[in-house]
Design a protein around this motif. Structure first.
Motif, short mmCIF file in Angstrom:
data_model
loop_
_atom_site.label_atom_id
_atom_site.label_comp_id
_atom_site.label_asym_id
_atom_site.label_seq_id
_atom_site.Cartn_x
_atom_site.Cartn_y
_atom_site.Cartn_z
N LEU A 17 0.82 -1.22 0.09
CA LEU A 17 0.06 0.07 0.10
C LEU A 17 0.88 1.35 -0.10
O LEU A 17 1.93 1.33 0.83
CB LEU A 17 -0.92 -0.03 1.27
N MET A 18 0.52 2.27 -1.01
CA MET A 18 1.32 3.54 -1.01
C MET A 18 0.27 4.52 -0.95
O MET A 18 -0.16 4.78 -2.06
CB MET A 18 2.39 3.42 -2.33
N GLU A 19 0.01 5.08 -0.04
CA GLU A 19 -1.02 6.22 0.14
C GLU A 19 -2.14 5.29 -0.29
O GLU A 19 -2.50 4.60 0.38
CB GLU A 19 -0.70 7.34 -0.67
N ASP A 20 -2.98 5.77 -1.20
CA ASP A 20 -4.16 5.40 -1.60
C ASP A 20 -4.15 4.37 -2.76
O ASP A 20 -5.25 4.08 -3.56
CB ASP A 20 -5.27 6.23 -1.91
N ARG A 21 -2.95 3.92 -3.37
CA ARG A 21 -2.67 3.16 -4.18
C ARG A 21 -1.97 1.85 -3.83
O ARG A 21 -1.42 1.69 -2.86
CB ARG A 21 -1.95 3.92 -5.28
N LEU A 22 -2.06 0.81 -4.86
CA LEU A 22 -1.06 -0.28 -4.59
C LEU A 22 0.11 -0.16 -5.49
O LEU A 22 0.13 0.15 -6.71
CB LEU A 22 -1.76 -1.51 -4.87
N LYS A 23 1.28 -0.52 -4.91
CA LYS A 23 2.56 -0.34 -5.65
C LYS A 23 2.72 -1.97 -5.80
O LYS A 23 3.16 -2.65 -5.09
CB LYS A 23 3.63 0.31 -5.27
N LEU A 24 2.98 -2.40 -7.04
CA LEU A 24 3.24 -3.71 -7.70
C LEU A 24 4.65 -4.01 -7.39
O LEU A 24 5.37 -3.05 -7.42
CB LEU A 24 2.60 -3.98 -8.81
N LYS A 28 5.03 -0.63 -10.66
CA LYS A 28 3.79 -0.11 -11.40
C LYS A 28 2.78 0.23 -10.04
O LYS A 28 2.60 -0.64 -9.40
CB LYS A 28 3.21 -0.81 -12.38
N THR A 29 2.22 1.26 -10.35
CA THR A 29 1.10 1.80 -9.28
C THR A 29 -0.23 1.61 -9.91
O THR A 29 -0.47 1.93 -10.83
CB THR A 29 1.42 3.01 -8.33
N VAL A 30 -1.27 1.08 -8.84
CA VAL A 30 -2.40 0.87 -9.40
C VAL A 30 -3.60 1.33 -8.52
O VAL A 30 -3.09 1.09 -7.36
CB VAL A 30 -2.81 -0.47 -10.19
N THR A 31 -4.75 1.41 -8.92
CA THR A 31 -5.87 1.42 -7.77
C THR A 31 -6.18 -0.21 -7.28
O THR A 31 -6.05 -0.89 -7.99
CB THR A 31 -6.95 2.19 -8.20
N GLU A 32 -6.86 0.21 -6.24
CA GLU A 32 -7.47 -1.30 -5.57
C GLU A 32 -8.41 -1.79 -6.59
O GLU A 32 -8.49 -3.18 -6.51
CB GLU A 32 -7.97 -1.09 -4.34
N GLU A 33 -9.11 -0.91 -7.38
CA GLU A 33 -10.14 -1.56 -7.89
C GLU A 33 -9.57 -2.17 -9.41
O GLU A 33 -10.57 -2.93 -10.26
CB GLU A 33 -11.21 -0.40 -8.54
N GLU A 34 -8.37 -2.07 -9.95
CA GLU A 34 -7.91 -2.56 -10.93
C GLU A 34 -7.49 -3.81 -11.17
O GLU A 34 -7.01 -4.52 -11.85
CB GLU A 34 -6.74 -1.37 -11.53
N VAL A 35 -7.32 -4.30 -9.74
CA VAL A 35 -6.66 -5.79 -9.51
C VAL A 35 -7.55 -6.54 -9.12
O VAL A 35 -8.73 -6.17 -8.55
CB VAL A 35 -5.42 -5.48 -8.60
N VAL A 36 -7.44 -7.88 -9.11
CA VAL A 36 -7.97 -8.87 -8.55
C VAL A 36 -7.41 -9.24 -7.25
O VAL A 36 -6.04 -9.75 -7.43
CB VAL A 36 -8.33 -10.30 -9.53
N TRP A 37 -7.72 -9.26 -6.17
CA TRP A 37 -7.22 -9.49 -4.96
C TRP A 37 -7.24 -11.17 -4.68
O TRP A 37 -8.13 -11.88 -4.83
CB TRP A 37 -7.84 -8.91 -3.80
N LEU A 38 -5.83 -11.59 -4.52
CA LEU A 38 -5.62 -13.18 -4.13
C LEU A 38 -5.45 -13.40 -2.72
O LEU A 38 -5.19 -12.24 -2.12
CB LEU A 38 -4.68 -13.52 -5.10
#
Length: 244
Positions: A17-24, A28-38
């Motif tokens: 978690l990086m502020e309100d985004r995910l750092k892969l 790359k940084t993406v929003t929580e809604e752009e990924v499928v959580w495993l």
């Protein structure tokens, strides 16, 4: 440190978690809604506890067990944060169970309680749904109660053991459609984490990636199709799931 596992554009990544985004893990940084959580870990043997909170046993009018009541769960049961769990058409009572999940980090056999935490890699949240209609009794839960596909959301984060000062004093809460329906504390477990690790390792080898689901406090109520269920544990975050 908190870490997650997610799928994005056909690949699987670790994420932070990086502020309100995910750092892969590829940067790359993406929003929580752009990924499928495993599920945040790839589980091996999963041990689940029944009736491990006195208030939950009393709620169900059962006597607390004199030794840990343990059953096994298959890997087919686990899904990630924001996943969907199906309610079978013939079920009249399907309830959530907010549980602290303990992740084993090192192989061990015959460990003492005083050394048990040395073998814990970290923690995550489990919501171990129970399909009450299929229950023979709480001392012998059959496979259909606890091993249906996608019936145990896990996550969203794996949290290092070093980041949790006292895993035996964490608040647990569950919300259904925004309403708080369950609240408790891990301090009320009948058999605490060190006891469970000593007990299990006393007759079998525990391996990295093994998971112990430590039971749920009182406050389990029926859930319906369309319900959004959030299970929350202090220091570990919030795990969201939807019933379909």
């Amino acid at each position: 440190m908190k870490s997650a596992r997610v799928a994005y554009e056909g690949d699987i990544f670790h994420a932070a978690l990086m502020e309100d985004r995910l750092k892969l893990s590829n940067g790359k940084t993406v929003t929580e809604e752009e990924v499928v959580w495993l599920p945040p870990i790839q589980t091996k043997t999963c041990f689940a506890l029944g009736l491990n909170y006195m208030d939950h046993a009393s709620e169900l009018e059962f006597q607390a067990p004199e030794e840990p009541l343990v059953f096994l769960k298959g890997p087919n049961t686990f899904i990630g944060h924001r996943g969907r769990t199906k309610r079978p058409q013939d079920v009249t009572h399907m309830h959530y169970e907010c549980e602290l999940a303990v992740v084993i980090g090192k192989q061990t056999k015959n460990v003492r309680q005083s050394e048990a935490y040395d073998y814990v890699a970290g923690y995550t949240i489990a919501n171990d749904y129970a399909f009450r209609d299929y229950l023979e009794n709480y001392y012998r839960p059959n496979l259909r109660v606890k091993n249906r596909d996608h019936s145990t959301p896990l996550g969203p984060w794996f949290v290092d053991a070093s980041d949790i000062t006292d895993p035996m004093n964490l608040k647990l809460r569950t919300f259904v459609n925004g309403e708080k329906v369950q609240e408790g504390s891990t301090k009320d477990m009948i058999f605490g984490i060190p006891h469970l690790i000593e007990y299990l390792s006393g007759f079998m080898t525990l391996n990295p990636g093994d998971l112990i689901l430590t039971g749920t406090p009182k406050g389990t109520v029926d859930t319906k199709v369309g319900d959004e269920v959030i299970t929350e544990i202090e220091g570990l975050g919030q795990l969201k799931n939807t019933i379909e």
